[in-house]
Write an enzyme that holds these catalytic residues in place. Structure first.
Site, mmCIF file in Angstrom:
data_model
loop_
_atom_site.group_PDB
_atom_site.id
_atom_site.type_symbol
_atom_site.label_atom_id
_atom_site.label_comp_id
_atom_site.label_asym_id
_atom_site.label_seq_id
_atom_site.Cartn_x
_atom_site.Cartn_y
_atom_site.Cartn_z
ATOM 1 N N SER A 565 0.997 -0.914 0.203
ATOM 2 C CA SER A 565 -0.446 -0.376 0.306
ATOM 3 C C SER A 565 0.824 1.355 -0.329
ATOM 4 O O SER A 565 1.995 0.985 -1.167
ATOM 5 C CB SER A 565 -0.782 0.425 1.473
ATOM 6 O OG SER A 565 -1.211 0.966 0.942
ATOM 7 N N HIS A 686 -7.125 -5.010 -1.485
ATOM 8 C CA HIS A 686 -6.079 -4.629 -1.055
ATOM 9 C C HIS A 686 -5.175 -5.390 -0.079
ATOM 10 O O HIS A 686 -4.631 -5.241 0.639
ATOM 11 C CB HIS A 686 -6.792 -3.417 -0.513
ATOM 12 C CG HIS A 686 -5.599 -2.800 0.054
ATOM 13 N ND1 HIS A 686 -4.881 -1.284 -1.213
ATOM 14 C CD2 HIS A 686 -5.195 -1.534 1.107
ATOM 15 C CE1 HIS A 686 -4.303 -1.100 -0.192
ATOM 16 N NE2 HIS A 686 -4.058 -0.693 0.325
#
Length: 716
Positions: A565, A686
């Site tokens: 991320s 994610h």
């Protein structure tokens, strides 16, 4: 303990690596635009697919198919290589055993029942249990049985105060689009009160008749947040909207509105995110609104440079703020007269530690202090008088679970060599009693954890944790992985990761740097790593790597970096800035094109953290370090394992695709070019929401690939 590792590593040493086929063709189709007088050419914009704003209103089926075909070809290439790496079966067997001990949550008393969650063996999700008044236990919600493929995730559960209803949230294949459901525990049936739109955990009224929640008006619009109230049994379409995201202006694309109820249901606190460092805060009389429909927002903190949060407990307003106090402090006020001038400081700011968390019981206040990325928990009276320090099981990270109507608390504790365990304290006693500890197949005494401090480029002192097998000494060639994040005020405190154990048992070193941009030293530490100061984060990470080399642990041929991320942005930026320093990069769900990131998904939330190319001054910052635009054509780049998720709701997989394409283009025709693997998981997002089997597969991918690149082997 390590009976599987010798098999794995002897195989790695004895067997040749599999052959990696040439990458599928990636044609360059340059698009040039001018940003603030600077011509910028993007050769692989087509890999953004139909999500690109320029594609809106066009027939995108052909482009969608083209990008999907390209992605599938790369996935097939990467899987063929990763699946053929020697020792896979042995490592997956070891990881399966390490992941299987499971977990258990702190119990929560609701009515005559006690609720808790438990995960065992190869379950992908925790199961929700109820303990009845007679001591009997039963499972009331098992998402694993409802959805056996493991791709549906239980994101939260929240029992009503009377213990008769269970609200829970689920999402599918990592998309994080949580829907709230209600299970009637008396009948065993799901009620019709289903709420969609990325719902957050609800706050129940004390009589269990309804709850407050936040969701999106339009799940396709991440900037449509709202705070609503639902009455159980009424149609969701009748839910009252109490607070909404602004439709225009700079605050229309922040995280926006949020809300919480006091435990007695009398008071409502509303917040609005102004940036990633600041928010506005109001107090409302919720009883008044329920009786009259009139919502009066009394300002608590408006237009201030910092963040403030609060709750009402036993008729008193508790407030935490880092305004004019970058490490945080606590105040007490009267909710009936909450003007800022009346706030009374009860836990003052400390220069040497960060007030990171605070919790309330029936008669105590607990404060978690973070010092040099390590936690301490202090006990106070409800008026803020210091009473004692809780005895912690060791040096590491602590998380308190409390009940405002009870005196016992449960504390989760973890470190790099301590599995996340649960302890009970019966306040005011400060000694813990072990409540739950997973039986992980390893001996904590075999793992050594050190904290070192090093100097960054501008002279800033930065801490770093080193984790390795007990007694391991530097030899300049230790296979070493350096991990970092450095953003959004998130601290990298010690935490157990069972997938690390095979690496440590093999003689590998793992390091975690506490970079600026996090919250290890409060709000000032965060601000020193954002916007125009973002390069500080990269400099801190580079200095950490240089320290590992200087101390003789490793060299550039045996050093890898890893991050996901914002950490994926970190390693892609640093891998481009210092390709000479690293042998390998594991780059997970990254942002890489910082000229266009704000155009996709929810990424405008992050403009206050990074800046935007739409602003001339901020474009000048981003131009210096945007990973996609700053890969050096004359360098020998590290090997890369780049991971994306097709259902990612945060960082669009286009960033992983475009980074890989650029690296392939730079290596084309270069016999010294190192391998690049791209994996875009079609059933994940994610990171959260993966099945147990997927988590084992992904961990095996990374460690086998790193062992192959860094030459991992058994110690002499």
């Amino acid at each position: 303990m390590s009976r599987f590792l010798p098999v794995l590593l002897l195989t790695l040493n004895a067997a040749a690596s599999p052959t990696l086929s040439p990458p599928p063709a990636t044609p360059a189709e340059p698009v040039t635009e001018t940003l603030h007088g600077v011509a910028v050419t993007d050769p692989f914009r087509w890999l953004e697919g139909p999500a690109a704003p320029e594609r809106k209103g066009l027939d995108n089926k052909a482009l969608e198919t083209r990008v999907a075909t390209w992605t599938a070809a790369h996935n097939a290439r990467s899987r063929a290589f990763l699946d053929a790496l020697p020792g896979r079966a042995a490592l997956e067997k070891r990881l399966t055993a390490l992941f299987s001990p499971g977990s258990e949550s702190a119990p929560r008393h609701r009515g005559n029942r006690v609720f808790f969650s438990r995960r065992e063996g190869t379950q992908s999700n925790s199961v929700i249990f109820v303990r009845e008044a007679d001591g009997s236990e039963r499972a009331v919600l098992d998402v694993n049985k409802l959805y056996p493929d493991g791709l549906t995730t239980l994101s939260f559960s929240s029992s009503s105060p009377d213990g008769k209803l269970l609200a829970f949230g689920t999402f599918r294949a990592g998309d994080e689009n949580t829907a709230l459901h209600i299970l009637d525990l008396e009948s065993g049936r799901w009620r019709d009160d289903t709420i969609g739109g990325k719902v957050g955990r609800p706050d129940w009224l004390p009589d269990s008749s309804g709850f407050l929640y936040r969701n999106l008006s339009d799940v396709k619009n991440p900037y449509s947040g709202k705070v609503c109230f639902h009455v159980v049994g009424r149609p969701v379409s009748e839910d009252a909207i109490l607070f909404e995201q602004l439709k225009e202006g700079p605050l229309a694309t922040t995280w926006g509105p949020g809300g919480s109820l006091s435990e007695d249901g009398h008071w409502l606190i509303l917040s609005y995110s102004v940036s990633t460092t600041s928010n506005d805060l109001w107090l409302c009389d919720f009883d008044l609104w329920r009786k009259t429909g009139k919502l009066v927002k009394v300002p608590l903190a408006l237009g201030l440079n910092g963040s403030t949060s609060g709750t009402v407990h036993q008729g008193k307003l508790y407030l935490h703020s880092n305004v004019d106090a970058p490490n945080g402090r606590l105040f007490l006020a009267d909710p009936k007269n909450p003007a800022r001038a009346t706030w009374r400081e009860i836990v003052p700011h400390r220069a040497d530690a960060v007030l990171s968390e605070w919790d309330l019981t029936k008669s105590h206040l607990l404060v978690t202090w973070q010092k040099d990325a390590l936690d301490k928990v202090s006990l106070y009276s409800l008026e803020g008088q210091p009473q004692a320090e809780l005895e912690l099981p060791g040096i590491g990270s602590a998380g308190v679970s409390s009940d405002p109507e009870r005196e016992e608390i449960y504390l989760s504790f973890t470190s790099y060599n301590e599995p996340s365990s649960l302890y009970r304290y019966d306040l005011p006693a400060t000694k813990p009693t072990l409540y739950f500890r997973p039986k992980v197949d390893f001996d904590p005494a075999t793992v050594e954890v050190k904290q070192v401090f090093y100097t960054s480029k501008d002279g800033t002192k930065v801490p770093m944790f080193l984790i390795h097998r007990k007694g391991l000494t530097p030899n300049k060639m230790r296979p070493t992985v350096l991990y970092g994040y450095g953003g959004f005020s998130i601290s990298m405190t010690p935490g157990f990761n069972s997938s690390l154990l095979p690496w440590l048992e093999a003689g590998g070193v793992y390091a975690v740097a506490n970079l600026r941009g996090g919250a290890e030293y409060g709000d000032a530490w965060h601000r020193a790593g954002m916007l125009g100061s973002k390069q500080n984060v990269f400099d801190d990470f580079i200095a950490a790597a240089e320290r590992l080399v200087a101390d003789g642990w490793t060299d550039s041929e045996h050093l890898a970096i890893q991050g996901g991320s914002n950490g994926g942005l970190l390693v892609s930026a640093v891998g481009g800035q210092r390709p000479d320093l690293f042998r390998a990069v594991v780059c997970q769900v990254p942002l890489t094109d910082m000229f266009r990131y704000q155009n996709f998904l929810m990424a405008r939330y992050w403009v206050p953290e990074y800046g935007s190319s739409e602003n001339a001054e901020q474009f000048a910052w981003l131009r210096k370090w945007s990973p996609y635009h700053n890969l050096r054509p004359d360098a020998r780049h590290p090997a890369w394992l780049i991971e994306g998720g097709e259902n990612d709701a945060r960082t669009h997989p286009l960033h992983a695709r475009k980074l890989a394409a650029r690296l392939f283009a730079l290596g084309e025709g270069n016999p010294k070019a190192r391998d690049i693997l791209l994996v875009v998981d079609q059933d994940s997002g994610h990171g959260s929401g993966k099945s147990f089997a997927m988590r084992v597969r992904d961990s095996a991918d990374r460690w086998l690939w790193l062992a192959n690149e860094l030459g991992a082997k058994l110690p002499e």
